[in-house]
Design a protein around this motif. Sequence first.
Motif, PDB file in Angstrom:
ATOM      1  N   GLN A  34       0.823  -1.211   0.000  1.00  0.00           N
ATOM      2  CA  GLN A  34       0.000   0.000   0.000  1.00  0.00           C
ATOM      3  C   GLN A  34       0.858   1.263   0.000  1.00  0.00           C
ATOM      4  O   GLN A  34       0.486   2.270  -0.596  1.00  0.00           O
ATOM      5  CB  GLN A  34      -0.923   0.024   1.216  1.00  0.00           C
ATOM      6  N   GLN A  35       2.006   1.212   0.652  1.00  0.00           N
ATOM      7  CA  GLN A  35       2.871   2.385   0.717  1.00  0.00           C
ATOM      8  C   GLN A  35       3.494   2.720  -0.631  1.00  0.00           C
ATOM      9  O   GLN A  35       3.940   3.839  -0.850  1.00  0.00           O
ATOM     10  CB  GLN A  35       3.960   2.178   1.771  1.00  0.00           C
ATOM     11  N   LEU A  36       3.515   1.770  -1.544  1.00  0.00           N
ATOM     12  CA  LEU A  36       4.048   2.021  -2.885  1.00  0.00           C
ATOM     13  C   LEU A  36       3.050   2.760  -3.771  1.00  0.00           C
ATOM     14  O   LEU A  36       3.404   3.255  -4.829  1.00  0.00           O
ATOM     15  CB  LEU A  36       4.444   0.705  -3.556  1.00  0.00           C
ATOM     16  N   GLN A  37       1.814   2.827  -3.324  1.00  0.00           N
ATOM     17  CA  GLN A  37       0.768   3.508  -4.089  1.00  0.00           C
ATOM     18  C   GLN A  37       0.838   5.006  -3.806  1.00  0.00           C
ATOM     19  O   GLN A  37       1.020   5.425  -2.671  1.00  0.00           O
ATOM     20  CB  GLN A  37      -0.594   2.943  -3.662  1.00  0.00           C
ATOM     21  N   ASP A  38       0.712   5.805  -4.858  1.00  0.00           N
ATOM     22  CA  ASP A  38       0.706   7.264  -4.693  1.00  0.00           C
ATOM     23  C   ASP A  38      -0.184   7.891  -5.757  1.00  0.00           C
ATOM     24  O   ASP A  38      -0.893   7.179  -6.481  1.00  0.00           O
ATOM     25  CB  ASP A  38       2.130   7.832  -4.724  1.00  0.00           C
ATOM     26  N   GLU A  39      -0.114   9.210  -5.885  1.00  0.00           N
ATOM     27  CA  GLU A  39      -0.968   9.927  -6.837  1.00  0.00           C
ATOM     28  C   GLU A  39      -0.692   9.505  -8.280  1.00  0.00           C
ATOM     29  O   GLU A  39      -1.584   9.531  -9.119  1.00  0.00           O
ATOM     30  CB  GLU A  39      -0.778  11.454  -6.734  1.00  0.00           C
ATOM     31  N   THR A  40       0.545   9.159  -8.573  1.00  0.00           N
ATOM     32  CA  THR A  40       0.890   8.780  -9.945  1.00  0.00           C
ATOM     33  C   THR A  40       0.392   7.373 -10.292  1.00  0.00           C
ATOM     34  O   THR A  40       0.261   7.045 -11.462  1.00  0.00           O
ATOM     35  CB  THR A  40       2.413   8.849 -10.183  1.00  0.00           C
ATOM     36  N   SER A  41       0.158   6.560  -9.278  1.00  0.00           N
ATOM     37  CA  SER A  41      -0.363   5.196  -9.508  1.00  0.00           C
ATOM     38  C   SER A  41      -1.418   4.876  -8.449  1.00  0.00           C
ATOM     39  O   SER A  41      -1.199   4.042  -7.567  1.00  0.00           O
ATOM     40  CB  SER A  41       0.765   4.178  -9.479  1.00  0.00           C
ATOM     41  N   PRO A  42      -2.582   5.538  -8.541  1.00  0.00           N
ATOM     42  CA  PRO A  42      -3.608   5.390  -7.501  1.00  0.00           C
ATOM     43  C   PRO A  42      -4.242   4.002  -7.437  1.00  0.00           C
ATOM     44  O   PRO A  42      -4.828   3.646  -6.420  1.00  0.00           O
ATOM     45  CB  PRO A  42      -4.650   6.447  -7.872  1.00  0.00           C
TER      46      PRO A  42
END
Length: 159
Positions: A34-42
């Motif tokens: 989950q921590q690898l998810q961000d705005e660029t890869s929602p």
Amino acid sequence: MLGLAADRLRADMNRLLSFLFHQGILDEQFLQLQQLQDETSPNFVSEVVNIYFHESEKLLRNLRSLLMDREFSDYNKMGIHLNQFMGSSSSIGAKRIRNVCLAFRAASDQNNRAGCLSALEVLEHEYCFLKNKLHELFQVLFSLIFLLLHFISYVKICH
């Protein structure tokens, strides 16, 4: 109104995640994912999990096919499939599935067909349970995102 709905969805999501961790279905690797998810890869987590589901279903079919063959004797091939299943399960934090794979692998290492058949039944059950619970989790998450996006659209229109 939005705040209450969003709070309820967040609470549902947290309750479900708590259940999955408390029951040993997921481990901390899922949090790292989950921590690898961000705005660029929602959609990163759901995409990774969907790939996991797709590959796992192929592995389950392969394992069942091997065991249903009356002439089955290739426990090494089964071990290869189980290693793949264990690795991919570990990478998404599917702790109980990984543990079932370990028991399955032990039966396979002993050339224990009955043990393998029993382990396959447990593995299929655990896989379906995980799949249902993660789909439930993603539905809550997407509902929350949808609600927030509607709110943002509403705010933009009103201002």
